[in-house]
Design a protein around this motif. Structure first.
Motif, PDB file in Angstrom:
ATOM      1  N   TYR A 238     -12.540  14.995  -0.117  1.00 45.44           N
ATOM      2  CA  TYR A 238     -11.103  14.818  -0.216  1.00 45.44           C
ATOM      3  C   TYR A 238     -10.720  14.497  -1.651  1.00 45.44           C
ATOM      4  CZ  TYR A 238     -10.465  14.934   4.802  1.00 45.44           C
ATOM      5  OH  TYR A 238     -10.415  15.341   6.106  1.00 45.44           O
ATOM      6  N   VAL A 239      -9.649  15.165  -2.097  1.00 48.69           N
ATOM      7  CA  VAL A 239      -9.155  15.010  -3.460  1.00 48.69           C
ATOM      8  C   VAL A 239      -7.650  14.742  -3.379  1.00 48.69           C
ATOM      9  CG1 VAL A 239      -8.900  16.182  -5.678  1.00 48.69           C
ATOM     10  CG2 VAL A 239     -10.883  16.641  -4.264  1.00 48.69           C
ATOM     11  N   ASN A 240      -7.100  13.972  -4.299  1.00 44.41           N
ATOM     12  CA  ASN A 240      -5.660  13.769  -4.341  1.00 44.41           C
ATOM     13  C   ASN A 240      -4.956  15.117  -4.510  1.00 44.41           C
ATOM     14  OD1 ASN A 240      -6.175  11.078  -4.134  1.00 44.41           O
ATOM     15  ND2 ASN A 240      -5.608  10.588  -6.245  1.00 44.41           N
ATOM     16  N   SER A 241      -3.884  15.319  -3.767  1.00 43.50           N
ATOM     17  CA  SER A 241      -3.190  16.615  -3.742  1.00 43.50           C
ATOM     18  C   SER A 241      -2.667  17.041  -5.106  1.00 43.50           C
ATOM     19  CB  SER A 241      -2.033  16.583  -2.749  1.00 43.50           C
ATOM     20  OG  SER A 241      -2.519  16.502  -1.443  1.00 43.50           O
ATOM     21  N   ASN A 242      -2.282  16.105  -5.931  1.00 43.24           N
ATOM     22  CA  ASN A 242      -1.744  16.470  -7.241  1.00 43.24           C
ATOM     23  C   ASN A 242      -2.832  16.932  -8.209  1.00 43.24           C
ATOM     24  OD1 ASN A 242      -2.879  13.964  -7.519  1.00 43.24           O
ATOM     25  ND2 ASN A 242      -1.108  13.009  -8.498  1.00 43.24           N
TER      26      ASN A 242
ATOM     27  N   PHE B 277       0.827  -1.200   0.000  1.00 40.98           N
ATOM     28  CA  PHE B 277       0.000   0.000   0.000  1.00 40.98           C
ATOM     29  C   PHE B 277       0.864   1.253   0.000  1.00 40.98           C
ATOM     30  CE2 PHE B 277      -2.251   3.293   2.446  1.00 40.98           C
ATOM     31  CZ  PHE B 277      -3.349   3.446   1.622  1.00 40.98           C
ATOM     32  N   LYS B 278       0.540   2.197  -0.860  1.00 41.36           N
ATOM     33  CA  LYS B 278       1.280   3.453  -0.934  1.00 41.36           C
ATOM     34  C   LYS B 278       0.371   4.595  -0.470  1.00 41.36           C
ATOM     35  CE  LYS B 278       4.029   6.269  -3.980  1.00 41.36           C
ATOM     36  NZ  LYS B 278       4.504   6.486  -5.351  1.00 41.36           N
ATOM     37  N   LYS B 279       0.856   5.401   0.466  1.00 40.77           N
ATOM     38  CA  LYS B 279       0.069   6.512   1.009  1.00 40.77           C
ATOM     39  C   LYS B 279      -0.039   7.628  -0.021  1.00 40.77           C
ATOM     40  CE  LYS B 279      -0.144   9.743   4.808  1.00 40.77           C
ATOM     41  NZ  LYS B 279       0.539  10.286   5.971  1.00 40.77           N
ATOM     42  N   VAL B 280      -1.252   8.093  -0.241  1.00 40.62           N
ATOM     43  CA  VAL B 280      -1.513   9.172  -1.183  1.00 40.62           C
ATOM     44  C   VAL B 280      -1.896  10.416  -0.388  1.00 40.62           C
ATOM     45  CG1 VAL B 280      -2.956   9.919  -3.100  1.00 40.62           C
ATOM     46  CG2 VAL B 280      -2.306   7.521  -2.897  1.00 40.62           C
TER      47      VAL B 280
END
Length: 89
Positions: A42-46, A2-5
């Motif tokens: 919540y939205v991905n920061s990128n 798992f990779k933290k986003v």
């Protein structure tokens, strides 16, 4: 593995909440306030700038604002009773 986003919270103020289901394509809806007519999501920061621009162009959105939680310092230090005594002296 798992990779933290990294995610960013957005507050989307709307004219009517009947359009809130359409917001699911942009991110995860965390809270909806029927009285004040806003949605916290919540939205991905990128993708924040891109999503914010797109949401502002929608006719059912009044405004979009960012949450400032990332800017706050979350490291709090409690003063002990000894340090309070030293300050008084």
């Amino acid at each position: 593995m798992f990779k933290k986003v990294e995610r960013q919270a957005l507050y989307v103020w709307m004219y009517s909440l009947k359009w809130r289901k359409k917001l699911q394509r942009y991110g995860t809806i965390y809270y909806t306030s029927p009285k004040m007519k806003y949605v916290m999501m919540y939205v991905n920061s990128n993708r924040v700038a891109e999503v914010r621009k797109e949401l502002n162009s929608k006719n059912y959105v009044k405004r979009v604002s960012l949450a400032h939680r990332k800017e706050l310092d979350e490291h709090f230090v409690l003063k002990s009773s000894e340090s309070k005594r030293e300050e008084k002296e």
